[in-house]
Scaffold this motif. Structure first.
Motif, PDB file in Angstrom:
ATOM      1  N   SER A 130       0.827  -1.212   0.000  1.00 28.70           N
ATOM      2  CA  SER A 130       0.000   0.000   0.000  1.00 28.70           C
ATOM      3  C   SER A 130       0.859   1.259   0.000  1.00 28.70           C
ATOM      4  CB  SER A 130      -0.967  -0.013   1.189  1.00 28.70           C
ATOM      5  OG  SER A 130      -0.258  -0.135   2.395  1.00 28.70           O
ATOM      6  N   GLU A 185      10.412   3.733   6.156  1.00 27.33           N
ATOM      7  CA  GLU A 185      10.241   2.281   6.309  1.00 27.33           C
ATOM      8  C   GLU A 185      11.069   1.803   7.501  1.00 27.33           C
ATOM      9  OE1 GLU A 185       8.453  -0.447   5.075  1.00 27.33           O
ATOM     10  OE2 GLU A 185       9.699  -1.460   6.569  1.00 27.33           O
ATOM     11  N   GLN A 186      10.428   1.053   8.385  1.00 28.08           N
ATOM     12  CA  GLN A 186      11.136   0.614   9.598  1.00 28.08           C
ATOM     13  C   GLN A 186      12.254  -0.386   9.300  1.00 28.08           C
ATOM     14  OE1 GLN A 186       8.414  -1.405  12.225  1.00 28.08           O
ATOM     15  NE2 GLN A 186       7.838  -2.945  10.721  1.00 28.08           N
ATOM     16  N   LYS A 209       4.614  -7.434   4.587  1.00 33.63           N
ATOM     17  CA  LYS A 209       4.045  -8.779   4.746  1.00 33.63           C
ATOM     18  C   LYS A 209       4.399  -9.707   3.583  1.00 33.63           C
ATOM     19  CE  LYS A 209       1.738  -8.815   8.672  1.00 33.63           C
ATOM     20  NZ  LYS A 209       0.506  -8.617   9.404  1.00 33.63           N
ATOM     21  N   LEU A 234       3.676 -13.542   4.081  1.00 33.11           N
ATOM     22  CA  LEU A 234       3.461 -14.594   3.075  1.00 33.11           C
ATOM     23  C   LEU A 234       4.537 -15.672   3.261  1.00 33.11           C
ATOM     24  CD1 LEU A 234       1.345 -13.921   0.827  1.00 33.11           C
ATOM     25  CD2 LEU A 234       3.266 -13.534  -0.706  1.00 33.11           C
ATOM     26  N   LEU A 248       8.577   4.950  12.547  1.00 36.56           N
ATOM     27  CA  LEU A 248       7.723   5.952  13.179  1.00 36.56           C
ATOM     28  C   LEU A 248       7.423   5.464  14.594  1.00 36.56           C
ATOM     29  CD1 LEU A 248       6.126   8.609  12.587  1.00 36.56           C
ATOM     30  CD2 LEU A 248       4.141   7.173  12.194  1.00 36.56           C
ATOM     31  N   ASN A 297       1.353   1.569   7.296  1.00 36.45           N
ATOM     32  CA  ASN A 297       2.235   0.731   8.115  1.00 36.45           C
ATOM     33  C   ASN A 297       1.644  -0.608   8.507  1.00 36.45           C
ATOM     34  OD1 ASN A 297       0.911   2.973   9.489  1.00 36.45           O
ATOM     35  ND2 ASN A 297       1.595   2.057  11.381  1.00 36.45           N
ATOM     36  N   TRP A 308       0.650  -5.132  12.368  1.00 37.86           N
ATOM     37  CA  TRP A 308       1.736  -5.982  12.847  1.00 37.86           C
ATOM     38  C   TRP A 308       1.581  -6.405  14.298  1.00 37.86           C
ATOM     39  CZ3 TRP A 308       5.342  -8.341   9.961  1.00 37.86           C
ATOM     40  CH2 TRP A 308       5.353  -7.987   8.617  1.00 37.86           C
ATOM     41  N   ASP A 324      -2.063 -20.936   7.122  1.00 44.20           N
ATOM     42  CA  ASP A 324      -0.617 -20.949   6.851  1.00 44.20           C
ATOM     43  C   ASP A 324       0.164 -21.414   8.075  1.00 44.20           C
ATOM     44  OD1 ASP A 324      -0.466 -20.306   4.173  1.00 44.20           O
ATOM     45  OD2 ASP A 324      -0.534 -18.158   4.530  1.00 44.20           O
ATOM     46  N   ASN A 367      -3.616  -2.367   4.822  1.00 43.91           N
ATOM     47  CA  ASN A 367      -3.886  -3.165   6.027  1.00 43.91           C
ATOM     48  C   ASN A 367      -4.039  -2.330   7.301  1.00 43.91           C
ATOM     49  OD1 ASN A 367      -2.324  -6.480   5.965  1.00 43.91           O
ATOM     50  ND2 ASN A 367      -3.985  -5.609   4.772  1.00 43.91           N
ATOM     51  N   ASN A 402      -5.876  -8.897   1.554  1.00 43.12           N
ATOM     52  CA  ASN A 402      -4.809  -9.554   0.812  1.00 43.12           C
ATOM     53  C   ASN A 402      -4.074  -8.518  -0.025  1.00 43.12           C
ATOM     54  OD1 ASN A 402      -6.388  -9.095  -1.517  1.00 43.12           O
ATOM     55  ND2 ASN A 402      -7.511 -10.989  -1.151  1.00 43.12           N
ATOM     56  N   ILE A 403      -3.162  -8.990  -0.854  1.00 41.73           N
ATOM     57  CA  ILE A 403      -2.333  -8.070  -1.623  1.00 41.73           C
ATOM     58  C   ILE A 403      -3.203  -7.159  -2.480  1.00 41.73           C
ATOM     59  CG2 ILE A 403      -0.575  -7.968  -3.435  1.00 41.73           C
ATOM     60  CD1 ILE A 403       0.404 -10.742  -2.377  1.00 41.73           C
ATOM     61  N   SER A 437      -5.163  -4.499  -0.518  1.00 40.08           N
ATOM     62  CA  SER A 437      -4.288  -3.398  -0.095  1.00 40.08           C
ATOM     63  C   SER A 437      -3.953  -2.488  -1.274  1.00 40.08           C
ATOM     64  CB  SER A 437      -2.983  -3.950   0.485  1.00 40.08           C
ATOM     65  OG  SER A 437      -3.042  -3.967   1.874  1.00 40.08           O
TER      66      SER A 437
HETATM   67  C1  LIG Z   1       0.593 -15.443   7.036  1.00 44.65           C
HETATM   68  C2  LIG Z   1       0.062 -14.552   5.942  1.00 44.65           C
HETATM   69  C3  LIG Z   1      -0.187 -15.078   4.704  1.00 44.65           C
HETATM   70  C4  LIG Z   1      -0.703 -14.292   3.679  1.00 44.65           C
HETATM   71  N1  LIG Z   1      -0.939 -14.836   2.455  1.00 44.65           N
HETATM   72  C5  LIG Z   1      -1.418 -14.081   1.462  1.00 44.65           C
HETATM   73  C6  LIG Z   1      -1.635 -14.641   0.162  1.00 44.65           C
HETATM   74  O1  LIG Z   1      -1.394 -15.823  -0.074  1.00 44.65           O
HETATM   75  N2  LIG Z   1      -2.134 -13.817  -0.803  1.00 44.65           N
HETATM   76  C7  LIG Z   1      -2.415 -12.498  -0.573  1.00 44.65           C
HETATM   77  O2  LIG Z   1      -2.858 -11.791  -1.485  1.00 44.65           O
HETATM   78  N3  LIG Z   1      -2.217 -11.940   0.630  1.00 44.65           N
HETATM   79  C8  LIG Z   1      -1.734 -12.698   1.654  1.00 44.65           C
HETATM   80  N4  LIG Z   1      -1.519 -12.141   2.880  1.00 44.65           N
HETATM   81  C9  LIG Z   1      -1.906 -10.743   3.123  1.00 44.65           C
HETATM   82  C10 LIG Z   1      -1.000  -9.718   2.436  1.00 44.65           C
HETATM   83  O3  LIG Z   1       0.355 -10.100   2.585  1.00 44.65           O
HETATM   84  C11 LIG Z   1      -1.250  -8.354   3.052  1.00 44.65           C
HETATM   85  O4  LIG Z   1      -2.647  -8.084   3.065  1.00 44.65           O
HETATM   86  C12 LIG Z   1      -0.583  -7.213   2.266  1.00 44.65           C
HETATM   87  O5  LIG Z   1       0.705  -7.579   1.843  1.00 44.65           O
HETATM   88  C13 LIG Z   1      -0.543  -5.987   3.158  1.00 44.65           C
HETATM   89  O6  LIG Z   1       0.115  -4.934   2.520  1.00 44.65           O
HETATM   90  P1  LIG Z   1       0.225  -3.504   3.242  1.00 44.65           P
HETATM   91  O7  LIG Z   1       1.150  -2.695   2.420  1.00 44.65           O
HETATM   92  O8  LIG Z   1      -1.124  -2.941   3.486  1.00 44.65           O
HETATM   93  O9  LIG Z   1       0.840  -3.816   4.673  1.00 44.65           O
HETATM   94  P2  LIG Z   1       2.318  -4.408   5.066  1.00 44.65           P
HETATM   95  O10 LIG Z   1       2.797  -5.394   4.078  1.00 44.65           O
HETATM   96  O11 LIG Z   1       2.187  -4.844   6.472  1.00 44.65           O
HETATM   97  O12 LIG Z   1       3.219  -3.129   4.965  1.00 44.65           O
HETATM   98  C14 LIG Z   1       3.428  -2.228   6.010  1.00 44.65           C
HETATM   99  C15 LIG Z   1       4.840  -1.678   5.912  1.00 44.65           C
HETATM  100  O13 LIG Z   1       4.995  -0.692   6.912  1.00 44.65           O
HETATM  101  C16 LIG Z   1       6.215  -0.905   7.612  1.00 44.65           C
HETATM  102  N5  LIG Z   1       6.013  -0.371   8.962  1.00 44.65           N
HETATM  103  C17 LIG Z   1       5.229  -0.866   9.934  1.00 44.65           C
HETATM  104  N6  LIG Z   1       5.270  -0.087  11.018  1.00 44.65           N
HETATM  105  C18 LIG Z   1       6.100   0.946  10.719  1.00 44.65           C
HETATM  106  C19 LIG Z   1       6.535   2.086  11.442  1.00 44.65           C
HETATM  107  N7  LIG Z   1       6.128   2.330  12.680  1.00 44.65           N
HETATM  108  N8  LIG Z   1       7.404   2.942  10.839  1.00 44.65           N
HETATM  109  C20 LIG Z   1       7.839   2.701   9.572  1.00 44.65           C
HETATM  110  N9  LIG Z   1       7.448   1.638   8.843  1.00 44.65           N
HETATM  111  C21 LIG Z   1       6.580   0.775   9.409  1.00 44.65           C
HETATM  112  C22 LIG Z   1       6.397  -2.418   7.581  1.00 44.65           C
HETATM  113  O14 LIG Z   1       7.743  -2.787   7.790  1.00 44.65           O
HETATM  114  C23 LIG Z   1       5.903  -2.750   6.179  1.00 44.65           C
HETATM  115  O15 LIG Z   1       6.930  -2.651   5.228  1.00 44.65           O
HETATM  116  C24 LIG Z   1      -0.978 -12.919   3.920  1.00 44.65           C
HETATM  117  C25 LIG Z   1      -0.688 -12.358   5.180  1.00 44.65           C
HETATM  118  C26 LIG Z   1      -0.166 -13.172   6.180  1.00 44.65           C
HETATM  119  C27 LIG Z   1       0.127 -12.554   7.519  1.00 44.65           C
END
Ligand SMILES: Cc1cc2nc3c(=O)[nH]c(=O)nc-3n(C[C@H](O)[C@H](O)[C@H](O)COP(=O)(O)OP(=O)(O)OC[C@H]3O[C@@H](n4cnc5c(N)ncnc54)[C@H](O)[C@@H]3O)c2cc1C
Length: 488
Positions: free
Chosen positions: A55, A74-75, A82, A87, A119, A141, A144, A202, A386, A393-394, A397
């Motif tokens: 996202s 990015e932390q 994720k 994944l 952050l 973010n 988590w 998973d 998220n 899921n991906i 987001s």
């Molecule tokens: C076990 C598991 C299996 C999954 N399998 C699938 C699948 O098969 N197919 C699918 O489509 N989706 C799957 N998902 C879901 C998918 O991975 C997520 O919905 C999606 O990747 C979320 O993207 P995001 O960018 O919203 O969040 P995130 O990927 O969580 O990105 C958040 C980012 O913010 C950073 N961050 C966090 N806190 C801070 C802070 N305080 N300061 C700076 N940076 C920070 C993190 O390091 C991260 O890089 C799965 C999730 C899990 C947990």
């Protein structure tokens, strides 16, 4: 004393697009007319994005494509969130593809990547939101923080018989790297998993794959996660062995509602009874398919109500049957039983981390307005992915981030007060400018244009953070440097 530098010194700015921006910056500060005979100087905006994964990178790309500067905090060293740490690592191709997509978005001109900067630890939210001078802050973010198991006293046993899903999967994905220094977890046979969503499937897969790999190895048969993930019975068959012969009991997954209620498939909004029935069938099919391939045990309508503790360690849970009434699940008195297990894993959902300065509404940040989630106390702070949806899921987001970011640009960045002053335009543009100025009257939320001094001040603070962690501005060189050679 802070080092001074020109905009051109930033590697991100070494493009033809950026030299155009330099001209624009100078125009803004000195009121020189735009070199473009028709287009008025576009206002300059700078947006902070927290989180560089799906996202965050999508938001950054869209903003950059609209000529808006973006600082991505990015932390971690690597920005994949994720995708890398959630994944499970058997998704080899999918992970590679998503890494490449995130890289392509973050190396765009106008995107300033700030790795290893969390952050709430390295930068305080109130400082970022109130003092840096950003036009807007977009929280991307993710989620988590594991949702609490919900049994009083359980958290005393974290690491002593209880593990939460997020650190467990993080360990699983990184455990074979030589440089991995985080906590290590056991995967004993017969573990108890509390869950019901896709992530909990998973978790049980990890346990089953680990246990069958060990049992096969004990018989002299070498397999690996990638082979076993295709299906344990099929692999056993190839090796002329029946799974039952291996003596693996299997882990047990418990879920508090009925199996057809498991969030393994989502009904459309305002679903008809027919669509709901179909979704329930799909959920049961997904569960059956997973059980056939990975041979785990499952009980639905089960709620953890108490702890079994021996010698200071959690050795199981007290579990009651539940009565289901719509979305509610209530324990049925007198049905409680002990389920003993060498390990309990809680996988009941993830929510955003609590960050000082960002007020919460329950488990989530206090956002209002679904179409462009805006923090109730900070009108220029928004959320994507998220961090707002918690689950998903991906694709969810990605689409959420696209929709919200485009809406923000449309509502706030298209016209700015700094550019609607006819005195700053050529006479031939006056009619057009008047039209735009009129439109701007309705845009109360419009981001004001930033002066070149304001842009420079933000860039200086970014540079200081980047230098602190040794990031030179060359995104590809950084990724190459921080990627463990044995990352799976
Ligand atoms: C076990 C598991 C299996 C999954 N399998 C699938 C699948 O098969 N197919 C699918 O489509 N989706 C799957 N998902 C879901 C998918 O991975 C997520 O919905 C999606 O990747 C979320 O993207 P995001 O960018 O919203 O969040 P995130 O990927 O969580 O990105 C958040 C980012 O913010 C950073 N961050 C966090 N806190 C801070 C802070 N305080 N300061 C700076 N940076 C920070 C993190 O390091 C991260 O890089 C799965 C999730 C899990 C947990």
């Amino acid at each position: 004393m802070a080092t001074t530098f020109s905009l051109r010194e930033f590697p991100q700015e070494r493009t033809s697009e950026s030299s155009g921006r330099d001209v624009q910056s100078r125009c803004l500060s000195s009121n020189i007319w735009s070199p473009d005979p028709i287009v008025v100087n576009p206002p300059e905006h700078f947006v902070a994005v927290i989180g560089g994964a799906i996202s965050g990178s999508v938001a950054a790309e869209i903003l950059a494509d609209h000529g808006i500067r973006v600082a991505v905090f990015e932390q971690n060293a690597r920005p994949y969130g994720k995708i890398e740490d959630g994944l499970p690592r058997w998704h080899v191709e999918q992970r590679k593809q998503e890494y490449a997509r995130i890289d392509a978005r973050l190396r765009k001109p106008g995107v300033y990547y700030i790795p290893c900067t969390k952050l709430g630890r390295d930068v305080h939210f109130n400082d970022l939101a109130n003092n840096w001078g950003f036009s807007a802050v977009i929280l991307a973010n993710g989620a988590w923080r594991d949702r609490d198991l919900g049994v009083p006293g359980a958290n005393e046993y974290v690491g002593k018989g209880l593990v939460y899903q997020n650190p467990f999967i993080y360990w699983y994905n990184h455990k074979n790297e030589r440089s991995y220094g985080g906590p290590r977890y056991e995967t004993p046979d017969g573990a108890l998993v509390v869950g019901g969503g896709l992530a909990s499937i998973d978790v049980v897969k990890v346990l089953q794959l680990e246990n069958y790999e060990r049992a096969l190895r004990a018989r002299g048969i070498e397999t690996d996660v990638h082979e076993l993930e295709k299906g344990i019975p099929a692999v056993c068959k190839e090796h002329g062995i029946r799974p039952e012969e291996l003596g693996v009991r299997g882990c047990l997954l418990i879920y508090r509602r009925r199996e057809q209620d498991m969030p393994l498939a989502q009904a459309p909004d305002n679903a008809t009874p027919d669509q709901i029935a179909k979704t329930e069938q799909v959920r049961q099919k997904v569960l059956r398919f997973a059980r056939d391939k990975y041979l785990f045990r499952f009980q639905d309508r089960r709620l953890a109500t108490g702890l079994i503790v021996e010698n200071g360690r959690l050795t199981g849970l007290k579990v009651a049957e539940t009565k289901i009434d719509g979305r509610r699940s209530e324990p049925i008195p007198g049905t409680e039983q002990d389920i003993r297990a060498p390990l309990v894993i809680s996988s009941i959902g993830s929510v955003p981390e609590v960050l000082p300065g960002i007020s919460m509404n329950g488990e989530y940040y206090a956002f209002k307005d679904e179409a462009a989630p805006r923090h109730v106390e900070h009108s220029h702070v928004f959320g994507v992915g998220n961090v707002v949806t918690g689950q998903g899921n991906i694709r969810v987001s990605l689409v959420h981030s696209q929709q919200v970011t485009k809406k923000l640009i449309e509502e706030n960045a298209r016209i700015s007060s700094g550019t609607n002053d006819p005195a700053r335009m050529r006479p031939m543009d006056e009619a057009r400018a008047a039209e735009r100025a009129e439109a701007a009257v309705d845009r109360v939320a419009c981001w004001p244009a930033l002066s070149s001094e304001q842009l420079m001040a933000i860039e200086q603070r970014i540079r200081a953070l980047q230098q602190r962690v040794g990031y030179t501005g060359d995104y590809d060189a950084w990724i190459a440097k921080v990627t463990p050679p044995d990352l799976e």
